[in-house]
Structure formats: structure tokens, C-alpha cells
Design an enzyme around this catalytic site. Structure first.
Site, PDB file in Angstrom:
ATOM      1  N   CYS A   1    -130.669 -23.773  29.034  1.00  0.00           N
ATOM      2  CA  CYS A   1    -129.743 -24.736  29.245  1.00  0.00           C
ATOM      3  C   CYS A   1    -130.382 -25.851  29.924  1.00  0.00           C
ATOM      4  CB  CYS A   1    -128.810 -24.449  30.475  1.00  0.00           C
ATOM      5  SG  CYS A   1    -127.656 -25.390  31.030  1.00  0.00           S
ATOM      6  N   LEU A   2    -130.702 -26.824  28.770  1.00  0.00           N
ATOM      7  CA  LEU A   2    -131.553 -28.078  29.060  1.00  0.00           C
ATOM      8  C   LEU A   2    -130.628 -29.232  28.332  1.00  0.00           C
ATOM      9  CD1 LEU A   2    -134.146 -29.153  30.143  1.00  0.00           C
ATOM     10  CD2 LEU A   2    -135.153 -28.533  28.134  1.00  0.00           C
TER      11      LEU A   2
END
Length: 183
Positions: free
Chosen positions: A85-86
Site C-alpha cells: 500500500c503505497l
């Protein structure tokens, strides 16, 4: 470099020519893995992860899919799938970015500055917010268990040791022949 396929080739070649070990099964440039080392002076230092990279046909106009193959304890990495999750990859990707940006900037920053308020791993996020010292110990435990031995887990190490024994490729410190009684 007007076509996405030429850009894909150029970016993968730049990654291969850098200090990264890139594994391209079947010489496919749209799915490969990269050996990624934890940032120095961090709780992830000394860890080595195999990171899966999938480039869509529209790369670089569409972001790559990135995931850790071996386990990592981090609030922004799903423990089961390894998905990351970036925001810079998932939401604000730009064709100005390339694969080197991911491995030299984005992933090191993710490991150095986790965001527990937007977790994929709720246990890691919760532990980080409640007890940072215990969180760091768990990160180090995961590094030892899953990110040493070239990314092989203890289970994989055991399996390869069992294969060596079944192939007859083992060494023993005992000079005795099994099944013979001492005289």
C-alpha cells in the site's frame, strides 16, 4: 522512446544494469522479481526480499504491481499476499517515474516511514502504535526468519535440506554405518 514496450525494455535493462539482481523467468519483461535489501540503519537492515513486479501493457502510463514474495512485518504490506500500500504507486503514479525509483526511493521510504493510519496489516499497525519497541522486535524476528538465506523461509530451508538427504547429498559427522552394532 515513444512506445510503452520500448520504455518497459529500457526500464528493466536499467534495473538489471544497476546493483539489483533481477530474475526474468522465460525472459519475460512484464513479470519478474527483484532482490531488494532492507535500508541501512533501519530495523529492516540485513533483510533480503524477493519483490514481484508485474508491468501492465500500458506501463509507464499505468503503474506496476509490486509485492513482497517472502514475508515482511510492516503496516503497509499485506502479510499473506505481499501487496504494498503505497500512494505513489497505487494512486499518484506518473510516467516520469521508473523502476529504479521504486527500488531506490519508494520502497526504502516505505520501510523507513511506515504509515500505521492506512494499514494493510492491522496487527503490525496496531503493535507499532501501541508498543514501538515490541513492533521493532517483531520486524527483526521476521527479518531473521523470512528475509535471510536469500529470501528462503525456514520451511524452504528445511525442504531443501530434506531434498539433499533424499538425493544422498548429505554429510554426517558420524563414522558409523547405520544399522551396525558396535563391537
Amino acid at each position: 522512446m515513444s512506445s510503452p514496450s520500448k520504455r518497459r525494455e529500457m526500464d528493466v535493462m536499467k534495473l538489471m544494469m544497476s546493483d539489483y539482481i533481477v530474475d526474468t523467468p522465460n525472459d519475460r519483461l512484464n513479470e519478474f522479481s527483484v532482490e531488494f535489501h532492507g535500508p541501512k540503519e533501519s530495523v529492516y537492515e540485513g533483510g533480503v526480499w524477493k519483490v514481484r513486479v508485474e508491468l501492465p501493457d500500458a506501463y509507464p502510463y499505468k503503474s506496476p504491481s509490486i509485492g513482497f514474495v517472502n514475508k515482511i512485518f510492516h503496516p503497509n504490506v499485506d502479510e499473506l499476499s505481499g501487496s504494498v500500500c503505497l500512494d505513489v504507486i497505487n494512486q499518484s503514479w506518473s510516467p516520469m517515474f521508473d523502476l529504479l525509483n521504486i527500488f531506490e526511493v519508494f520502497l526504502p521510504q516505505l520501510l523507513l516511514y511506515p504509515n500505521p493510519s492506512d494499514p494493510l496489516n492491522g496487527d503490525a499497525a496496531s503493535l507499532m502504535m501501541k508498543d514501538k519497541k515490541e513492533y521493532e522486535e517483531k520486524v527483526k524476528e521476521y527479518c531473521e526468519r523470512y528475509a535471510k538465506n536469500n529470501g528462503k523461509s525456514a520451511v524452504e530451508e528445511d525442504e531443501s535440506a530434506e531434498e539433499d538427504i533424499s538425493d544422498g547429498n548429505y554429510s554426517s559427522s558420524d563414522d558409523e554405518i547405520p544399522g551396525r552394532a558396535d563391537l
